[in-house]
Design a protein around this motif. Structure first.
Motif, mmCIF file in Angstrom:
data_model
loop_
_atom_site.group_PDB
_atom_site.id
_atom_site.type_symbol
_atom_site.label_atom_id
_atom_site.label_comp_id
_atom_site.label_asym_id
_atom_site.label_seq_id
_atom_site.Cartn_x
_atom_site.Cartn_y
_atom_site.Cartn_z
ATOM 1 N N TYR A 1 0.852 -1.195 0.000
ATOM 2 C CA TYR A 1 0.000 0.000 0.000
ATOM 3 C C TYR A 1 0.883 1.239 0.000
ATOM 4 N N CYS B 1 1.675 5.003 0.751
ATOM 5 C CA CYS B 1 1.206 6.067 1.638
ATOM 6 C C CYS B 1 2.384 6.947 2.042
ATOM 7 N N ASN C 1 -3.303 -0.944 6.646
ATOM 8 C CA ASN C 1 -3.917 -1.160 5.336
ATOM 9 C C ASN C 1 -3.719 -2.570 4.808
ATOM 10 N N THR C 2 -2.541 -3.134 5.020
ATOM 11 C CA THR C 2 -2.265 -4.471 4.468
ATOM 12 C C THR C 2 -2.132 -5.540 5.548
ATOM 13 N N SER D 1 -7.584 -0.857 12.998
ATOM 14 C CA SER D 1 -6.179 -0.502 12.868
ATOM 15 C C SER D 1 -5.582 -0.377 14.258
#
Length: 302
Positions: free
Chosen positions: A233, A235, A257-258, A280
């Motif tokens: 991802y 970012c 995210n991953t 998260s």
């Protein structure tokens, strides 16, 4: 308010979950006791709680701080607990009795200690704050030495090399200095947006995490880059979270995210991953035996 305790097997994507509840405000940080039998949790309610990892029973509560707990760290023998908080204090307490042993204060406005760690022989305390600073405190003399970073971002992870010879100074957003305290020499490391770092237990490698979701492993002796591990991802501004197992054989890499990935440090190859997370997490830690991973979060969902 609480957090999850995950059991992970290196070869299988299986997760066993145990939920701990006890704080009256969100959990902000966690740390494992060296024995692997206990762990501590810090919270926005200003308290630190000591738990039995096997039974989930609450053992002790520490109440010296008057602000959100930001960092906690046990001594190697498990008898002392080091902590930092938004009350601008760094405190060392006796684990068995809760007795206050040492206290260090931050007197600057809007500056507070975020992460804390003992040096390998515990003669120093290492502090990372929210305004570009690393600070090293000599516990015997109480002398303090500050190392400046070059951009405005909090320090989220830090450590000495195992022999206390090397430390790291984040010079600016594109480079870091590997500092040799014995030879009084430095090696410049090219690295984009550094935010956190750790030495492997054998002292051979330095791992630096970026605010662009990747890690780079450097050879400490030469300063050469060995490999880079990146998230799938993209970012710019997302901190890459990671942790090493106590024996240094496993590297944990996490982003919201991953998910979570585990690598062997013998060849830096991925051996397992977990991506079935609904939330998260702010902190990730291996247990001392490397069997468990604890991920803490600072919201109401438990």
């Amino acid at each position: 308010f609480g957090f999850y305790l995950f059991a992970q097997e290196a070869t299988e994507n299986k997760i066993e979950t145990q939920i701990q509840k006890g704080h009256i405000q969100p959990v902000s940080t966690v740390a494992w006791h060296p024995s692997g039998n206990y762990f501590a949790s810090g919270s926005e309610d200003h308290s630190i709680l000591l738990w039995n990892a096997k039974t989930g029973k609450l053992i002790r509560q520490f109440n010296y701080h008057t602000g959100k707990i930001l960092g906690i760290h046990f001594s190697k023998d498990g008898t002392q607990l080091l902590s930092s908080a938004l009350d601008n204090r760094v405190i060392v307490q006796e684990v068995m009795t809760g007795k206050l042993l040492e206290e260090y204060e931050y007197n600057e406005v809007n500056v507070y200690p975020m992460e804390v760690a003992f040096s390998p022989n515990e003669s120093f305390i290492f502090i990372g704050d929210n305004r570009d600073n690393f600070e090293v405190i000599d516990r015997k003399s109480a002398k303090r030495k500050a190392l400046k970073k070059g951009f405005s971002a909090g320090v989220s992870s830090l450590s000495f090399s195992p022999d206390e010879r090397y430390s790291v100074d984040f010079v600016d957003y594109k480079s870091s200095l590997l500092i040799d305290g014995v030879e009084n020499d430095t090696i410049s490391l090219s690295f984009e947006k550094p935010n956190s770092y750790s030495f492997t237990p054998d002292g051979k490698y330095l791992i630096i995490g970026s605010r662009k979701l990747f890690l780079t492993i450097f050879d400490v002796e030469t300063g050469d880059s060995v490999t880079t591990l990146a998230s799938d991802y993209n970012c710019d501004g997302c901190n890459q979270k990671f942790d090493l197992s106590t024996d240094g054989k496993l590297l944990l890499m996490y982003d919201g995210n991953t998910g979570l990935s585990i690598y062997k440090t013998s060849n830096w190859k991925k051996i397992s991953s977990f991506d079935d997370f609904e939330e998260s997490y702010a902190k990730v830690k291996f247990s001392p035996n490397g069997k468990y991973v604890v991920l803490s979060k600072s919201n109401e969902v438990v």
